[in-house]
Write a protein that holds these residues in place. Structure first.
Motif, PDB file in Angstrom:
ATOM      1  N   CYS A 189       0.834  -1.206   0.000  1.00 35.93           N
ATOM      2  CA  CYS A 189       0.000   0.000   0.000  1.00 35.93           C
ATOM      3  C   CYS A 189       0.867   1.252   0.000  1.00 35.93           C
ATOM      4  CB  CYS A 189      -0.901   0.031   1.233  1.00 35.93           C
ATOM      5  SG  CYS A 189      -2.287  -1.117   1.224  1.00 35.93           S
ATOM      6  N   LEU A 190       1.862   1.281   0.867  1.00 33.04           N
ATOM      7  CA  LEU A 190       2.701   2.465   1.009  1.00 33.04           C
ATOM      8  C   LEU A 190       3.455   2.789  -0.273  1.00 33.04           C
ATOM      9  CD1 LEU A 190       4.170   1.701   4.546  1.00 33.04           C
ATOM     10  CD2 LEU A 190       2.381   3.359   4.002  1.00 33.04           C
ATOM     11  N   VAL A 191       3.933   1.749  -0.972  1.00 30.50           N
ATOM     12  CA  VAL A 191       4.694   1.970  -2.205  1.00 30.50           C
ATOM     13  C   VAL A 191       3.813   2.579  -3.295  1.00 30.50           C
ATOM     14  CG1 VAL A 191       6.104   0.864  -3.993  1.00 30.50           C
ATOM     15  CG2 VAL A 191       6.316   0.131  -1.623  1.00 30.50           C
ATOM     16  N   THR A 192       2.522   2.281  -3.264  1.00 26.51           N
ATOM     17  CA  THR A 192       1.602   2.855  -4.255  1.00 26.51           C
ATOM     18  C   THR A 192       0.851   4.062  -3.706  1.00 26.51           C
ATOM     19  OG1 THR A 192      -0.101   1.208  -3.669  1.00 26.51           O
ATOM     20  CG2 THR A 192       1.342   0.704  -5.544  1.00 26.51           C
ATOM     21  N   GLY A 193       1.329   4.616  -2.592  1.00 31.97           N
ATOM     22  CA  GLY A 193       0.841   5.903  -2.133  1.00 31.97           C
ATOM     23  C   GLY A 193      -0.409   5.904  -1.289  1.00 31.97           C
ATOM     24  N   GLN A 194      -0.679   4.801  -0.565  1.00 35.99           N
ATOM     25  CA  GLN A 194      -1.891   4.738   0.246  1.00 35.99           C
ATOM     26  C   GLN A 194      -1.579   4.197   1.627  1.00 35.99           C
ATOM     27  OE1 GLN A 194      -5.040   2.174  -1.268  1.00 35.99           O
ATOM     28  NE2 GLN A 194      -6.603   3.400  -0.261  1.00 35.99           N
ATOM     29  N   GLN A 195      -2.242   4.755   2.627  1.00 39.67           N
ATOM     30  CA  GLN A 195      -2.129   4.214   3.970  1.00 39.67           C
ATOM     31  C   GLN A 195      -2.965   2.934   4.083  1.00 39.67           C
ATOM     32  OE1 GLN A 195      -0.388   4.686   6.686  1.00 39.67           O
ATOM     33  NE2 GLN A 195       0.793   6.440   5.894  1.00 39.67           N
ATOM     34  N   PRO A 196      -2.451   1.910   4.782  1.00 38.38           N
ATOM     35  CA  PRO A 196      -3.180   0.635   4.877  1.00 38.38           C
ATOM     36  C   PRO A 196      -4.595   0.759   5.426  1.00 38.38           C
ATOM     37  CG  PRO A 196      -0.935   0.369   5.650  1.00 38.38           C
ATOM     38  CD  PRO A 196      -1.126   1.830   5.418  1.00 38.38           C
ATOM     39  N   GLY A 197      -4.790   1.612   6.430  1.00 41.84           N
ATOM     40  CA  GLY A 197      -6.131   1.762   6.999  1.00 41.84           C
ATOM     41  C   GLY A 197      -7.138   2.244   5.976  1.00 41.84           C
ATOM     42  N   ASP A 198      -6.694   3.141   5.084  1.00 39.69           N
ATOM     43  CA  ASP A 198      -7.581   3.654   4.044  1.00 39.69           C
ATOM     44  C   ASP A 198      -7.953   2.573   3.039  1.00 39.69           C
ATOM     45  OD1 ASP A 198      -7.556   6.181   5.166  1.00 39.69           O
ATOM     46  OD2 ASP A 198      -5.872   6.873   3.951  1.00 39.69           O
ATOM     47  N   TRP A 233      -0.018   3.001  11.925  1.00 38.87           N
ATOM     48  CA  TRP A 233      -0.493   1.760  12.546  1.00 38.87           C
ATOM     49  C   TRP A 233      -1.699   1.987  13.439  1.00 38.87           C
ATOM     50  CZ3 TRP A 233       0.877  -2.280  10.086  1.00 38.87           C
ATOM     51  CH2 TRP A 233       2.077  -2.284   9.376  1.00 38.87           C
ATOM     52  N   ALA A 234      -1.816   3.183  13.994  1.00 38.03           N
ATOM     53  CA  ALA A 234      -3.002   3.476  14.794  1.00 38.03           C
ATOM     54  C   ALA A 234      -4.255   3.428  13.921  1.00 38.03           C
ATOM     55  CB  ALA A 234      -2.858   4.846  15.462  1.00 38.03           C
ATOM     56  N   ASP A 235      -4.183   4.033  12.745  1.00 41.33           N
ATOM     57  CA  ASP A 235      -5.342   4.029  11.852  1.00 41.33           C
ATOM     58  C   ASP A 235      -5.596   2.633  11.293  1.00 41.33           C
ATOM     59  OD1 ASP A 235      -7.411   5.559  10.356  1.00 41.33           O
ATOM     60  OD2 ASP A 235      -6.268   4.852   8.620  1.00 41.33           O
ATOM     61  N   PHE A 236      -4.540   1.890  11.017  1.00 39.98           N
ATOM     62  CA  PHE A 236      -4.697   0.520  10.510  1.00 39.98           C
ATOM     63  C   PHE A 236      -5.419  -0.352  11.525  1.00 39.98           C
ATOM     64  CE2 PHE A 236      -2.772  -3.818  10.143  1.00 39.98           C
ATOM     65  CZ  PHE A 236      -3.343  -4.169   8.931  1.00 39.98           C
TER      66      PHE A 236
END
Length: 303
Positions: A189-198, A233-236
């Motif tokens: 997710c991070l490599v493609t510009g998105q936070q995991p929680g989103d 990680w809090a949002d995830f």
């Protein structure tokens, strides 16, 4: 929420009772069984031999209090999906992986999208989509017959039009098979510009079959430990709690983040990693706020 990690993080081979005992002692009760290497002996097994091999490992793991909840299907680097012959050969190995997944008692086999043009270019997005649609429509039917689901994984390849969680979700919904769900990889997710929680929230509980949990700085797929990169990680953990995710929190990192460490340092580090996973999992399950970890913003002073 249980925590898990890949078998190769602890085990030298499938008969490694000491590795299984150590894994359990560190708090893991779930495992991702790695079958990405297409040269593994299991891909050459006759059906009866495959059944013996997988059932023996399942019994060994369960005797230590560990269940295999997910597997990782065959993958070659660099991708070898350019021709119909290559895709047919990969399909056959994936069918073997699905059967092995069922024999291990797991419910999800994580599989990467087909990449007919390689991993760094996408000259024909419509054709890439059509190839994957046809491929996973057939493979998901095989998964249903085996009583398992494919966890189609988002990828760390921004050039591809089938890499991001939203694109994976669209394909899974378009195919609409009970045998096709999603594995969300937090580092990808991070490599493609998105936070995991989103990414978690739109997928939802019904389609989120598995997790690969690790971190990075957004520039590459480094498989770092949680809290060592840019993931929120809090949002995830909050997102997992919001959708009611009930699967294990499956790490996809290990001591390789540190390179080669002295033998007497390895176990304390392994315990530290398991405690990080436990911290995130407990926050997701309880709904409490994850303890924030301050980020280092100033360089260390020179001595």
């Amino acid at each position: 929420m249980r925590i898990g990690i890949g078998n190769t993080a602890y085990l030298r081979d499938d008969n490694d009772d000491a590795g299984l005992a150590r894994m359990r002692a560190h708090g893991y009760t779930s495992m991702n069984y790695e079958m990405a290497d297409t040269a593994l002996p299991l891909y050459g097994d006759a059906p009866a031999a495959l059944e013996r091999r997988m059932r023996a490992f399942r019994e060994r793991a369960e005797s230590h209090g560990i269940t295999v909840d997910q597997t990782h299907g065959p993958w070659r680097w660099p991708p070898q999906d350019a021709t119909e012959e290559q895709r047919t050969e990969r399909f056959e190995k994936m069918c073997t992986a699905l059967r092995a997944t069922a024999l291990l008692g797991a419910k999800c086999c994580v599989i990467h999208p087909v990449m007919p043009f390689g991993c760094d270019k996408d000259p024909e997005p419509e054709r890439l989509w059509a190839i994957n649609g046809a491929f996973f429509s057939r493979l998901s039917a095989e998964a249903e017959r085996c009583g398992v689901a494919i966890g189609l994984e988002n990828m760390p390849m921004p050039a591809l039009s089938l890499a991001r969680p939203a694109e994976i979700l669209r394909l899974v919904r378009e195919i609409g098979s009970a045998g096709l769900k999603i594995c969300l990889d937090t580092g990808h997710c991070l490599v493609t510009g998105q936070q995991p929680g989103d990414a978690v929230r739109p997928i939802g509980r019904d389609l989120l079959a598995a997790l690969h949990v690790h971190d990075n700085d957004g520039t590459g797929d480094f498989h770092r430990w949680p809290f060592t990169g840019k993931a929120d990680w809090a949002d995830f953990s909050a997102a997992l709690g919001e959708i009611g995710f009930s699967g294990p929190l499956m790490l996809e990192t290990s001591l390789r983040f540190f390179g080669h460490v002295p033998a007497d340092c390895a176990e304390p580090l392994q315990i530290a990693l398991s405690r990080i996973a436990r911290h995130i999992a407990d926050a997701a399950e309880s709904g409490r706020a994850l303890i924030s970890v301050p980020k280092v913003t100033e360089p260390c002073p020179k001595m």
